[in-house]
Write a protein that holds these residues in place. Structure first.
Motif, PDB file in Angstrom:
ATOM      1  N   GLU A  51       1.995   2.252  -2.944  1.00 52.50           N
ATOM      2  CA  GLU A  51       1.342   2.455  -4.174  1.00 52.50           C
ATOM      3  C   GLU A  51       1.970   2.294  -5.555  1.00 52.50           C
ATOM      4  N   HIS A  52       3.244   2.778  -5.707  1.00 49.56           N
ATOM      5  CA  HIS A  52       4.125   2.637  -6.770  1.00 49.56           C
ATOM      6  C   HIS A  52       4.205   1.131  -7.037  1.00 49.56           C
ATOM      7  N   ALA A  53       4.522   0.174  -6.027  1.00 44.00           N
ATOM      8  CA  ALA A  53       4.535  -1.124  -6.402  1.00 44.00           C
ATOM      9  C   ALA A  53       3.449  -1.771  -6.964  1.00 44.00           C
ATOM     10  N   LEU A  54       2.245  -1.201  -6.316  1.00 43.90           N
ATOM     11  CA  LEU A  54       1.179  -2.077  -7.074  1.00 43.90           C
ATOM     12  C   LEU A  54       0.786  -1.628  -8.317  1.00 43.90           C
ATOM     13  N   GLU A  55       1.312  -0.341  -8.478  1.00 46.96           N
ATOM     14  CA  GLU A  55       1.041   0.089 -10.114  1.00 46.96           C
ATOM     15  C   GLU A  55       1.970  -0.338 -11.088  1.00 46.96           C
ATOM     16  N   GLN A  56       3.178  -0.676 -10.540  1.00 47.97           N
ATOM     17  CA  GLN A  56       4.164  -1.331 -11.433  1.00 47.97           C
ATOM     18  C   GLN A  56       3.903  -2.812 -11.782  1.00 47.97           C
ATOM     19  N   LEU A  57       3.368  -3.560 -10.563  1.00 48.34           N
ATOM     20  CA  LEU A  57       3.090  -4.952 -10.686  1.00 48.34           C
ATOM     21  C   LEU A  57       2.051  -5.282 -11.873  1.00 48.34           C
ATOM     22  N   GLU A  58       0.927  -4.264 -11.782  1.00 44.12           N
ATOM     23  CA  GLU A  58      -0.215  -4.332 -12.616  1.00 44.12           C
ATOM     24  C   GLU A  58       0.587  -4.199 -13.953  1.00 44.12           C
ATOM     25  N   LYS A  59       1.156  -2.987 -14.185  1.00 42.74           N
ATOM     26  CA  LYS A  59       1.836  -2.786 -15.491  1.00 42.74           C
ATOM     27  C   LYS A  59       2.600  -3.981 -16.040  1.00 42.74           C
ATOM     28  N   ARG A  60       3.302  -4.423 -15.238  1.00 40.05           N
ATOM     29  CA  ARG A  60       4.197  -5.530 -15.557  1.00 40.05           C
ATOM     30  C   ARG A  60       3.786  -7.041 -15.368  1.00 40.05           C
ATOM     31  N   GLY A  61       2.653  -7.077 -15.176  1.00 41.30           N
ATOM     32  CA  GLY A  61       1.921  -8.361 -15.120  1.00 41.30           C
ATOM     33  C   GLY A  61       2.300  -9.357 -14.232  1.00 41.30           C
ATOM     34  N   ILE A  62       2.768  -8.886 -12.957  1.00 45.61           N
ATOM     35  CA  ILE A  62       3.636  -9.505 -12.078  1.00 45.61           C
ATOM     36  C   ILE A  62       2.578  -9.786 -10.742  1.00 45.61           C
ATOM     37  N   THR A  63       2.194 -10.999 -10.301  1.00 49.10           N
ATOM     38  CA  THR A  63       1.222 -11.030  -9.418  1.00 49.10           C
ATOM     39  C   THR A  63       1.799 -10.852  -7.784  1.00 49.10           C
ATOM     40  N   GLN A  64       0.955 -10.337  -6.999  1.00 56.11           N
ATOM     41  CA  GLN A  64       1.527 -10.099  -5.565  1.00 56.11           C
ATOM     42  C   GLN A  64       1.991 -11.298  -4.636  1.00 56.11           C
ATOM     43  N   GLU A  65       1.264 -12.433  -5.127  1.00 52.17           N
ATOM     44  CA  GLU A  65       1.746 -13.538  -4.578  1.00 52.17           C
ATOM     45  C   GLU A  65       3.254 -14.087  -4.926  1.00 52.17           C
ATOM     46  N   VAL A  66       3.352 -13.862  -5.991  1.00 49.99           N
ATOM     47  CA  VAL A  66       4.632 -14.290  -6.690  1.00 49.99           C
ATOM     48  C   VAL A  66       5.990 -13.377  -5.882  1.00 49.99           C
ATOM     49  N   VAL A  67       5.570 -12.159  -5.911  1.00 48.82           N
ATOM     50  CA  VAL A  67       6.355 -10.998  -5.299  1.00 48.82           C
ATOM     51  C   VAL A  67       6.570 -11.398  -3.542  1.00 48.82           C
ATOM     52  N   ARG A 102       8.228  -4.485   9.736  1.00 54.67           N
ATOM     53  CA  ARG A 102       7.484  -4.637   8.402  1.00 54.67           C
ATOM     54  C   ARG A 102       8.409  -4.450   7.198  1.00 54.67           C
ATOM     55  N   ILE A 103       8.030  -5.032   6.228  1.00 52.11           N
ATOM     56  CA  ILE A 103       8.756  -4.883   5.159  1.00 52.11           C
ATOM     57  C   ILE A 103       7.896  -4.468   3.925  1.00 52.11           C
ATOM     58  N   THR A 104       8.244  -3.297   3.504  1.00 50.24           N
ATOM     59  CA  THR A 104       7.500  -2.509   2.342  1.00 50.24           C
ATOM     60  C   THR A 104       8.240  -2.923   1.104  1.00 50.24           C
ATOM     61  N   ILE A 105       7.179  -3.235   0.033  1.00 51.04           N
ATOM     62  CA  ILE A 105       7.669  -3.649  -1.110  1.00 51.04           C
ATOM     63  C   ILE A 105       7.546  -2.301  -1.998  1.00 51.04           C
ATOM     64  N   ILE A 106       8.648  -1.894  -2.651  1.00 52.28           N
ATOM     65  CA  ILE A 106       8.807  -0.550  -3.228  1.00 52.28           C
ATOM     66  C   ILE A 106       8.610  -0.531  -4.610  1.00 52.28           C
ATOM     67  N   THR A 107       9.317  -1.812  -5.235  1.00 50.79           N
ATOM     68  CA  THR A 107       8.840  -2.156  -6.646  1.00 50.79           C
ATOM     69  C   THR A 107       9.338  -3.405  -7.018  1.00 50.79           C
ATOM     70  N   ALA A 108       9.059  -3.948  -8.251  1.00 47.79           N
ATOM     71  CA  ALA A 108       9.568  -5.218  -8.476  1.00 47.79           C
ATOM     72  C   ALA A 108       9.522  -5.235 -10.277  1.00 47.79           C
ATOM     73  N   TYR A 109      10.453  -6.036 -10.696  1.00 45.93           N
ATOM     74  CA  TYR A 109      10.653  -6.097 -12.124  1.00 45.93           C
ATOM     75  C   TYR A 109      11.366  -7.199 -12.547  1.00 45.93           C
ATOM     76  N   LEU A 110      11.000  -7.959 -13.635  1.00 49.26           N
ATOM     77  CA  LEU A 110      11.832  -9.017 -14.232  1.00 49.26           C
ATOM     78  C   LEU A 110      13.077  -8.591 -15.062  1.00 49.26           C
ATOM     79  N   GLU A 111      13.826  -9.428 -14.938  1.00 46.75           N
ATOM     80  CA  GLU A 111      15.461  -9.235 -15.316  1.00 46.75           C
ATOM     81  C   GLU A 111      15.493 -10.485 -16.371  1.00 46.75           C
ATOM     82  N   ASP A 112      16.170 -10.288 -17.730  1.00 47.34           N
ATOM     83  CA  ASP A 112      16.365 -11.386 -18.375  1.00 47.34           C
ATOM     84  C   ASP A 112      17.324 -12.207 -18.116  1.00 47.34           C
TER      85      ASP A 112
END
Length: 72
Positions: free
Chosen positions: A7-23, A62-72
């Protein structure tokens, strides 16, 4: 290997504008995989001029995605 999103990952992806497909692409084809805390993995993949970092936890097959973010 099935991939699920916390759930946390889904919230963070939406907030950060990252698609599930890219992750999922980075999880399946990372440029680099590093060990993280609590037995988690940090999977890194280039996305244009930035690096997408995906924190994952593996349980059995099974792999669970915890969070994702972009680094410059």
């Amino acid at each position: 290997m099935p991939i699920t999103f916390s759930e946390h990952a889904l919230e963070q992806l939406e907030k950060r504008g990252i698609t599930q497909e890219v992750v999922i692409e980075v999880v399946q084809n990372p440029n680099e995989v590093l060990s993280s805390f609590r037995g988690r993995k940090l999977r890194r993949g280039k996305l244009g001029g930035t690096m997408l970092e995906v924190v994952t936890k593996t349980e059995g097959s099974r792999i669970t995605i915890i969070t994702a973010y972009l680094e410059d």
